[in-house]
Motif scaffolding. Structure first.
Motif, short mmCIF file in Angstrom:
data_model
loop_
_atom_site.label_atom_id
_atom_site.label_comp_id
_atom_site.label_asym_id
_atom_site.label_seq_id
_atom_site.Cartn_x
_atom_site.Cartn_y
_atom_site.Cartn_z
N LEU A 235 0.81 -1.22 0.00
CA LEU A 235 0.00 0.00 0.00
C LEU A 235 0.85 1.27 0.00
O LEU A 235 0.36 2.35 0.33
CB LEU A 235 -0.93 0.01 1.22
N MET A 236 2.11 1.13 -0.38
CA MET A 236 3.00 2.28 -0.35
C MET A 236 2.48 3.45 -1.19
O MET A 236 2.52 4.61 -0.77
CB MET A 236 4.39 1.87 -0.85
N LEU A 237 1.95 3.15 -2.38
CA LEU A 237 1.47 4.22 -3.25
C LEU A 237 0.23 4.91 -2.68
O LEU A 237 0.20 6.14 -2.59
CB LEU A 237 1.19 3.68 -4.66
N PRO A 238 -0.83 4.17 -2.27
CA PRO A 238 -1.99 4.85 -1.66
C PRO A 238 -1.64 5.64 -0.41
O PRO A 238 -2.14 6.76 -0.22
CB PRO A 238 -2.94 3.70 -1.33
N ILE A 239 -0.78 5.08 0.46
CA ILE A 239 -0.42 5.78 1.69
C ILE A 239 0.37 7.05 1.38
O ILE A 239 0.11 8.12 1.93
CB ILE A 239 0.38 4.85 2.63
#
Length: 333
Positions: free
Chosen positions: A246-250
């Motif tokens: 979830l690195m991109l959404p976070i």
């Protein structure tokens, strides 16, 4: 395993019928619609399609209960999803506000605490672990609020939030199987039940929500899908994998928040980050009042059409999910 497969199939059918017969055919009659702002003429589409995901989970849990296969882990994950979904339903109808919604999503962590299904050990790469059972219970609501709202803020275009959730949970499933093979440190039977509860419904919702969308999932969908990811990670000890995936959404959420210096609702924005030109050509807004988002940055790098942006988003999410799977499989003790 056959009974689980049949149960998952029935849940899939229930999700599909709810979407087709209730969301698509009946929701517009009650004004439950939204506008696709990234397309010419901003067409109106049925909203709150995420309710079908919730319905599929309910059907799955009822059948598991009848079969005597319901466990505390499955119950806690399902209740977590339901609470987040309820917050989403309320927000879709009455707009909870920029502070109330994040606070209410913290409530979705309560079932994990009450049913005692959080982990006792925090597992880190290279075999490092810490025995922190009390800490886990304290951070569960915060962690769920983060995953819920990260997916909620990562719904810029058709199928991005649903596609990200489907990829994330699918790779978490692979990571769980890999951990069972390498360490045996996971109950594969319960883990399979959890994934059979989530993936079939997500497949159906993504099918209706993918570009070009026939249905919007609304906050009902994004918050419940974010809760599903967070709960799956916390119950089965896949937190590191979840953070990487979830690195991109976070990161997108933090960019947006820090660029404006505050919590915000999309309806409160003084300037949108994207401008839609004739023929559906997208341009980044140069207005300083617009939040900094990955979509706006990608448009500055030369992208100009929605399909291109969606493909780029999905490619990055796939790469981060693959990175998370690699770390979970080869670096976790």
């Amino acid at each position: 395993m056959l009974d689980l497969a049949v149960t998952a199939f029935l849940s899939l059918i229930a999700t599909y019928l709810f979407l087709k017969e209730i969301v698509v055919k009946r929701f517009p009659k009650f004004g439950i619609v939204g506008n696709d702002v990234h397309k010419p003429n901003t067409p109106s589409l049925p909203e709150m399609g995420g309710a079908a995901f919730l319905f599929g989970v309910i059907v799955y849990v009822i059948i598991l209960s009848i079969l005597g296969l319901l466990t505390p882990e499955i119950t806690s994950i399902a209740l977590t999803i339901m609470i987040a979904g309820l917050v989403g339903i309320i927000d879709d109808f009455w707009n909870l506000g920029k502070r109330t919604k994040p606070l209410l999503t913290m409530l979705s962590g309560i079932p994990l605490i009450l049913l005692g299904t959080t982990q006792e050990y925090l597992m880190l790469p290279l075999g490092i672990s810490f025995h922190v059972p009390t800490l886990y219970k304290l951070i569960a609501p915060i962690a769920l609020a983060v995953t819920c709202n990260a997916i909620n803020m990562f719904d810029p275009m058709n199928g991005v939030a649903t596609g990200t959730s489907l990829i994330s949970i699918s790779f978490l499933a692979l990571a769980g199987v890999a951990r069972f093979i390498t360490t045996g440190n996971i109950d594969l039977s319960v883990f399979a039940r959890a994934n059979f509860m989530l993936i079939p419904g997500l497949l159906v919702v993504y099918y209706f929500n993918r570009f070009p969308s026939r249905v919007f999932v609304g906050d009902t969908g994004t918050l419940s899908m974010g809760a599903a990811i967070g709960a799956l990670c916390m119950v089965f000890g896949l937190e590191v994998m979840g953070v990487i995936t979830l690195m991109l959404p976070i990161t997108n959420a933090f960019f947006s928040l820090f660029s404006l210096g505050r919590l915000f609702e999309r309806s409160e924005l003084e300037a949108r980050p994207i401008i839609v030109r004739e023929g559906g050509v997208l341009e980044p807004s140069l207005d300083r009042r617009a939040p900094i988002t990955f979509t706006r940055m990608m448009l500055l790098l030369g992208h100009s059409h929605e399909r291109e942006l969606i493909e780029t988003y999905m490619s990055i999410v796939l790469l981060t999910a693959l990175a998370g799977l690699t770390v979970s499989t080869f670096l976790m003790g």
